[in-house]
Scaffold this motif. Structure first.
Motif, mmCIF file in Angstrom:
data_model
loop_
_atom_site.group_PDB
_atom_site.id
_atom_site.type_symbol
_atom_site.label_atom_id
_atom_site.label_comp_id
_atom_site.label_asym_id
_atom_site.label_seq_id
_atom_site.Cartn_x
_atom_site.Cartn_y
_atom_site.Cartn_z
ATOM 1 N N SER A 1 -10.373 5.630 -12.991
ATOM 2 C CA SER A 1 -9.834 6.764 -12.234
ATOM 3 C C SER A 1 -10.729 7.128 -11.057
ATOM 4 O O SER A 1 -10.298 7.802 -10.132
ATOM 5 C CB SER A 1 -9.668 7.973 -13.156
ATOM 6 O OG SER A 1 -10.922 8.344 -13.693
ATOM 7 N N ARG B 1 0.808 -1.210 0.000
ATOM 8 C CA ARG B 1 0.000 0.000 0.000
ATOM 9 C C ARG B 1 0.851 1.275 0.000
ATOM 10 O O ARG B 1 0.343 2.352 -0.228
ATOM 11 C CB ARG B 1 -0.930 0.014 1.206
ATOM 12 C CG ARG B 1 -1.976 -1.065 1.147
ATOM 13 C CD ARG B 1 -3.001 -0.855 2.242
ATOM 14 N NE ARG B 1 -4.256 -1.454 1.897
ATOM 15 C CZ ARG B 1 -5.175 -0.917 1.111
ATOM 16 N NH1 ARG B 1 -4.978 0.235 0.562
ATOM 17 N NH2 ARG B 1 -6.301 -1.542 0.868
ATOM 18 N N LYS C 1 2.330 0.203 -12.939
ATOM 19 C CA LYS C 1 1.011 0.234 -12.314
ATOM 20 C C LYS C 1 0.005 -0.405 -13.268
ATOM 21 O O LYS C 1 -0.067 -0.044 -14.437
ATOM 22 C CB LYS C 1 0.632 1.677 -12.026
ATOM 23 C CG LYS C 1 -0.639 1.854 -11.269
ATOM 24 C CD LYS C 1 -0.854 3.322 -10.971
ATOM 25 C CE LYS C 1 -2.189 3.539 -10.326
ATOM 26 N NZ LYS C 1 -2.433 4.962 -10.075
ATOM 27 N N ASP D 1 -9.615 2.162 -4.821
ATOM 28 C CA ASP D 1 -8.734 1.042 -4.506
ATOM 29 C C ASP D 1 -7.279 1.489 -4.526
ATOM 30 O O ASP D 1 -6.907 2.426 -5.233
ATOM 31 C CB ASP D 1 -8.912 -0.095 -5.526
ATOM 32 C CG ASP D 1 -10.302 -0.713 -5.439
ATOM 33 O OD1 ASP D 1 -10.953 -0.566 -4.387
ATOM 34 O OD2 ASP D 1 -10.724 -1.329 -6.436
ATOM 35 N N ALA D 2 -6.464 0.780 -3.745
ATOM 36 C CA ALA D 2 -5.034 1.067 -3.724
ATOM 37 C C ALA D 2 -4.422 0.673 -5.068
ATOM 38 O O ALA D 2 -4.868 -0.279 -5.708
ATOM 39 C CB ALA D 2 -4.362 0.280 -2.605
ATOM 40 N N PRO D 3 -3.407 1.402 -5.522
ATOM 41 C CA PRO D 3 -2.765 1.042 -6.786
ATOM 42 C C PRO D 3 -2.146 -0.347 -6.714
ATOM 43 O O PRO D 3 -1.644 -0.756 -5.668
ATOM 44 C CB PRO D 3 -1.693 2.102 -6.984
ATOM 45 C CG PRO D 3 -1.778 3.031 -5.851
ATOM 46 C CD PRO D 3 -2.830 2.572 -4.916
ATOM 47 N N ARG D 4 -2.188 -1.069 -7.849
ATOM 48 C CA ARG D 4 -1.575 -2.387 -7.940
ATOM 49 C C ARG D 4 -0.465 -2.330 -8.968
ATOM 50 O O ARG D 4 -0.617 -1.725 -10.027
ATOM 51 C CB ARG D 4 -2.615 -3.431 -8.348
ATOM 52 C CG ARG D 4 -3.653 -3.687 -7.279
ATOM 53 C CD ARG D 4 -4.586 -4.834 -7.628
ATOM 54 N NE ARG D 4 -5.018 -4.883 -8.999
ATOM 55 C CZ ARG D 4 -6.096 -4.276 -9.492
ATOM 56 N NH1 ARG D 4 -6.852 -3.553 -8.692
ATOM 57 N NH2 ARG D 4 -6.433 -4.390 -10.760
ATOM 58 N N TYR D 5 0.636 -2.967 -8.638
ATOM 59 C CA TYR D 5 1.794 -2.993 -9.524
ATOM 60 C C TYR D 5 2.101 -4.432 -9.907
ATOM 61 O O TYR D 5 1.837 -5.356 -9.144
ATOM 62 C CB TYR D 5 3.012 -2.375 -8.833
ATOM 63 C CG TYR D 5 2.856 -0.888 -8.603
ATOM 64 C CD1 TYR D 5 3.355 0.011 -9.527
ATOM 65 C CD2 TYR D 5 2.199 -0.393 -7.485
ATOM 66 C CE1 TYR D 5 3.215 1.381 -9.334
ATOM 67 C CE2 TYR D 5 2.048 0.960 -7.292
ATOM 68 C CZ TYR D 5 2.557 1.851 -8.219
ATOM 69 O OH TYR D 5 2.406 3.196 -8.031
ATOM 70 N N GLY E 1 3.205 2.086 -2.069
ATOM 71 C CA GLY E 1 3.507 2.541 -3.417
ATOM 72 C C GLY E 1 4.997 2.644 -3.649
ATOM 73 O O GLY E 1 5.803 2.129 -2.881
ATOM 74 N N GLY F 1 -3.359 -1.180 -12.001
ATOM 75 C CA GLY F 1 -4.724 -0.991 -11.508
ATOM 76 C C GLY F 1 -4.750 0.087 -10.460
ATOM 77 O O GLY F 1 -3.716 0.508 -9.977
ATOM 78 N N PRO F 2 -5.870 0.559 -10.100
ATOM 79 C CA PRO F 2 -7.190 0.242 -10.638
ATOM 80 C C PRO F 2 -7.355 0.827 -12.036
ATOM 81 O O PRO F 2 -6.714 1.802 -12.394
ATOM 82 C CB PRO F 2 -8.154 0.883 -9.653
ATOM 83 C CG PRO F 2 -7.375 1.967 -9.000
ATOM 84 C CD PRO F 2 -5.944 1.522 -9.013
ATOM 85 N N THR F 3 -8.223 0.205 -12.815
ATOM 86 C CA THR F 3 -8.414 0.634 -14.191
ATOM 87 C C THR F 3 -9.285 1.875 -14.294
ATOM 88 O O THR F 3 -9.201 2.599 -15.268
ATOM 89 C CB THR F 3 -9.044 -0.496 -15.031
ATOM 90 O OG1 THR F 3 -10.247 -0.916 -14.406
ATOM 91 C CG2 THR F 3 -8.098 -1.668 -15.143
#
Length: 116
Positions: free
Chosen positions: A41, A14, A35, A45-49, A16, A37-39
């Motif tokens: 804007s 979380r 990055k 949701d927390a960004p996914r890498y 980043g 996700g999230p798809t």
């Protein structure tokens, strides 16, 4: 904000890019981690890498860069643990979000063709 409350921010998925390990930061700079996700804007949701290239390719390139700079060899275990600690998802040809979006677009296209 956390510093004002008396608790320091910690690393992890979380946090980043600022909380990533040096191995993951190197992969991010090289463009092998990105990055996904999230798809939307509008999503909270927390960004996914994730790895954007196959695991072996990223490991070979990282090892080459680290050896070139004199930082030593990066083992497969070190690399795997760094990605796991930072919450980096493995490489996939197509993410599940992209597959869902493609399926939705195909349905919309079929509806448009039927209406025309």
């Amino acid at each position: 904000m956390k510093a004002k409350r008396g608790t320091a921010p910690t690393g992890g998925p979380r946090a980043g890019p600022d909380g990533f390990t040096i191995i993951t930061k190197a992969m991010l700079i090289a463009g092998f981690v990105g990055k996904i996700g999230p798809t939307s804007s509008r999503s909270n949701d927390a960004p996914r890498y994730a790895l954007l290239v196959p695991f072996e390719h990223a490991l070979d390139e990282l090892s080459f860069q680290f050896n070139r700079k004199g930082w030593g060899y990066v083992s497969r275990d070190e690399f795997s643990e760094a990605l796991k600690a930072d919450g980096i998802q493995p490489f996939k040809i197509r993410s599940s979000e992209a597959a869902d979006r493609k399926r939705w677009q195909d349905c919309q296209r079929q509806r448009m063709n039927r209406a025309a």
